[in-house]
Design a protein around this motif. Structure first.
Motif, mmCIF file in Angstrom:
data_model
loop_
_atom_site.group_PDB
_atom_site.id
_atom_site.type_symbol
_atom_site.label_atom_id
_atom_site.label_comp_id
_atom_site.label_asym_id
_atom_site.label_seq_id
_atom_site.Cartn_x
_atom_site.Cartn_y
_atom_site.Cartn_z
ATOM 1 N N HIS A 110 0.830 -1.204 0.000
ATOM 2 C CA HIS A 110 0.000 0.000 0.000
ATOM 3 C C HIS A 110 0.867 1.259 0.000
ATOM 4 C CE1 HIS A 110 -2.856 3.067 1.171
ATOM 5 N NE2 HIS A 110 -2.128 3.300 2.245
ATOM 6 N N ALA A 111 1.923 1.265 0.845
ATOM 7 C CA ALA A 111 2.814 2.426 0.931
ATOM 8 C C ALA A 111 3.536 2.657 -0.395
ATOM 9 C CB ALA A 111 3.821 2.225 2.066
ATOM 10 N N PHE A 112 3.913 1.578 -1.078
ATOM 11 C CA PHE A 112 4.575 1.697 -2.374
ATOM 12 C C PHE A 112 3.614 2.303 -3.400
ATOM 13 C CE2 PHE A 112 6.369 0.355 -6.414
ATOM 14 C CZ PHE A 112 7.733 0.546 -6.214
ATOM 15 N N MET A 113 2.363 1.839 -3.365
ATOM 16 C CA MET A 113 1.348 2.394 -4.272
ATOM 17 C C MET A 113 1.139 3.880 -4.019
ATOM 18 S SD MET A 113 -1.518 -0.642 -4.260
ATOM 19 C CE MET A 113 -2.743 0.424 -5.047
ATOM 20 N N GLU A 114 1.173 4.283 -2.753
ATOM 21 C CA GLU A 114 1.004 5.694 -2.415
ATOM 22 C C GLU A 114 2.097 6.555 -3.042
ATOM 23 O OE1 GLU A 114 -1.066 6.159 1.956
ATOM 24 O OE2 GLU A 114 1.043 5.555 1.886
ATOM 25 N N GLY A 115 3.296 5.990 -3.156
ATOM 26 C CA GLY A 115 4.414 6.770 -3.653
ATOM 27 C C GLY A 115 4.422 6.970 -5.154
ATOM 28 N N ILE A 116 3.848 6.033 -5.903
ATOM 29 C CA ILE A 116 3.919 6.105 -7.372
ATOM 30 C C ILE A 116 3.308 7.394 -7.933
ATOM 31 C CG2 ILE A 116 3.108 5.014 -9.505
ATOM 32 C CD1 ILE A 116 3.533 2.305 -8.106
ATOM 33 N N PRO A 117 2.102 7.817 -7.489
ATOM 34 C CA PRO A 117 1.559 9.076 -8.041
ATOM 35 C C PRO A 117 2.397 10.304 -7.701
ATOM 36 C CG PRO A 117 -0.164 7.787 -6.944
ATOM 37 C CD PRO A 117 1.150 7.165 -6.581
ATOM 38 N N LEU A 118 3.262 10.186 -6.701
ATOM 39 C CA LEU A 118 4.098 11.326 -6.321
ATOM 40 C C LEU A 118 5.228 11.559 -7.325
ATOM 41 C CD1 LEU A 118 4.374 10.607 -2.487
ATOM 42 C CD2 LEU A 118 2.775 12.125 -3.653
ATOM 43 N N GLY A 119 5.502 10.571 -8.171
ATOM 44 C CA GLY A 119 6.542 10.712 -9.184
ATOM 45 C C GLY A 119 5.981 11.028 -10.559
ATOM 46 N N PHE A 120 4.682 11.311 -10.625
ATOM 47 C CA PHE A 120 4.014 11.573 -11.902
ATOM 48 C C PHE A 120 3.944 13.075 -12.168
ATOM 49 C CE2 PHE A 120 0.127 12.169 -14.459
ATOM 50 C CZ PHE A 120 0.437 11.370 -15.542
ATOM 51 N N LYS A 121 4.020 13.463 -13.447
ATOM 52 C CA LYS A 121 3.903 14.871 -13.830
ATOM 53 C C LYS A 121 2.449 15.211 -14.139
ATOM 54 C CE LYS A 121 8.543 15.328 -15.836
ATOM 55 N NZ LYS A 121 9.310 15.621 -17.077
ATOM 56 N N TYR A 122 1.893 16.165 -13.411
ATOM 57 C CA TYR A 122 0.490 16.527 -13.555
ATOM 58 C C TYR A 122 0.342 17.836 -14.328
ATOM 59 C CZ TYR A 122 -0.188 13.043 -9.903
ATOM 60 O OH TYR A 122 -0.190 11.874 -9.176
ATOM 61 N N GLU A 123 -0.727 17.911 -15.133
ATOM 62 C CA GLU A 123 -1.052 19.158 -15.819
ATOM 63 C C GLU A 123 -1.485 20.217 -14.802
ATOM 64 O OE1 GLU A 123 -0.714 19.863 -19.011
ATOM 65 O OE2 GLU A 123 0.081 17.863 -19.448
ATOM 66 N N ASP A 124 -2.235 19.777 -13.799
ATOM 67 C CA ASP A 124 -2.670 20.649 -12.710
ATOM 68 C C ASP A 124 -1.476 20.888 -11.779
ATOM 69 O OD1 ASP A 124 -3.758 21.834 -10.471
ATOM 70 O OD2 ASP A 124 -5.113 20.189 -9.976
ATOM 71 N N GLN A 125 -0.990 22.122 -11.753
ATOM 72 C CA GLN A 125 0.220 22.435 -10.991
ATOM 73 C C GLN A 125 0.036 22.278 -9.485
ATOM 74 O OE1 GLN A 125 3.239 23.118 -12.500
ATOM 75 N NE2 GLN A 125 2.067 22.544 -14.314
ATOM 76 N N SER A 126 -1.207 22.353 -9.016
ATOM 77 C CA SER A 126 -1.456 22.223 -7.577
ATOM 78 C C SER A 126 -1.678 20.773 -7.150
ATOM 79 C CB SER A 126 -2.677 23.060 -7.178
ATOM 80 O OG SER A 126 -3.854 22.571 -7.814
#
Length: 243
Positions: A110-126
């Motif tokens: 679960h903790a590993f899954m939580e981290g993956i979106p943190l390394g993604f580039k988002y169009e929404d800057q916030s």
């Protein structure tokens, strides 16, 4: 990659784990309201920032992966016994055995899954800073529950620190791997979107379970818990001003 955010998540995890190691008796209501607040904040960030991003990029197929992520979390909960949303399931007075390995495995995945979106580039800057804060806040009760269970499993002080340190680095490491591979390989960057959709489903499962189940008698919503949820949601709404 904002390294400051990752350090914040690491420190939040360590802080949550240190609480049960230093305080003998923790007020049960503290954990309940902390979970409600952080769960609501994470729920709001997921709905307002992550959902629009994946639906914009993936269209209606995003819903399929979100549902899959929801039930993936249901499966992981069978291993972790719901520690990610505050369940401790401590043994009774005459039962001292706790199956530590599946608990650690489920919570680490679960903790590993939580981290993956943190390394993604988002169009929404916030989106990224909001998600970072939401994950960091959620790490406090998550680590608190983990170490509480490990204490009742009669782990030594050294073992407790080893478990806490290992758990604390899982999410930052996942974020770094996702960021590095996403920048290096275009195909990885594309498929990270699908993983983000899976994680959205997991976040929705965890946060809604916190709302209606964790720490409540007969699954009712007390006035103070509603206030904690409302505070978390209001702060999540405030992240929209950074767009």
């Amino acid at each position: 990659m904002n390294w400051t955010y990752l350090i914040l998540i690491l420190l939040a995890t360590l802080a949550g784990g240190v609480i049960p190691m230093t305080i003998r008796r923790i007020n049960a209501n503290f954990t309940i309201y902390l979970l409600a607040f952080t769960g609501a904040f994470l729920f709001g960030v997921t709905i307002m920032h992550l959902l629009p991003e994946v639906y914009h990029e993936l269209g209606h197929s995003a819903g399929i992966y979100i549902v899959l992520g929801f039930f993936l979390q249901v499966f992981l909960q069978q291993l972790s016994h719901g520690m990610e949303h505050g369940h401790t399931h401590l043994p009774g007075e005459h039962h001292h055995h706790i199956a530590v390995t599946p608990l650690l495995l489920g919570l680490s995945i679960h903790a590993f899954m939580e981290g993956i979106p943190l390394g993604f580039k988002y169009e929404d800057q916030s989106a990224l800073p909001s998600l970072m804060i939401g994950v960091a806040a959620h790490k406090v009760p998550e680590a608190l529950t983990l170490i509480t269970v490990m204490i009742h499993a009669h782990k030594s002080k050294t073992q407790l620190w080893q478990i806490l340190l290992a758990f604390a680095v899982v999410t930052p490491v996942a974020a770094i791997l996702a960021w590095w591979m996403g920048n290096r390989f275009d195909i990885v960057s594309h498929y990270l979107l699908y993983v983000v959709a899976l994680v959205i489903g997991a976040f929705l499962h965890i946060s809604t379970t916190i709302f209606y189940e964790s720490g409540t008698k007969h699954h009712e919503l007390s006035g103070k818990k509603v206030l904690a949820i409302a505070t978390g949601l209001v702060l999540a709404f405030l992240t929209l001003i950074f767009e």
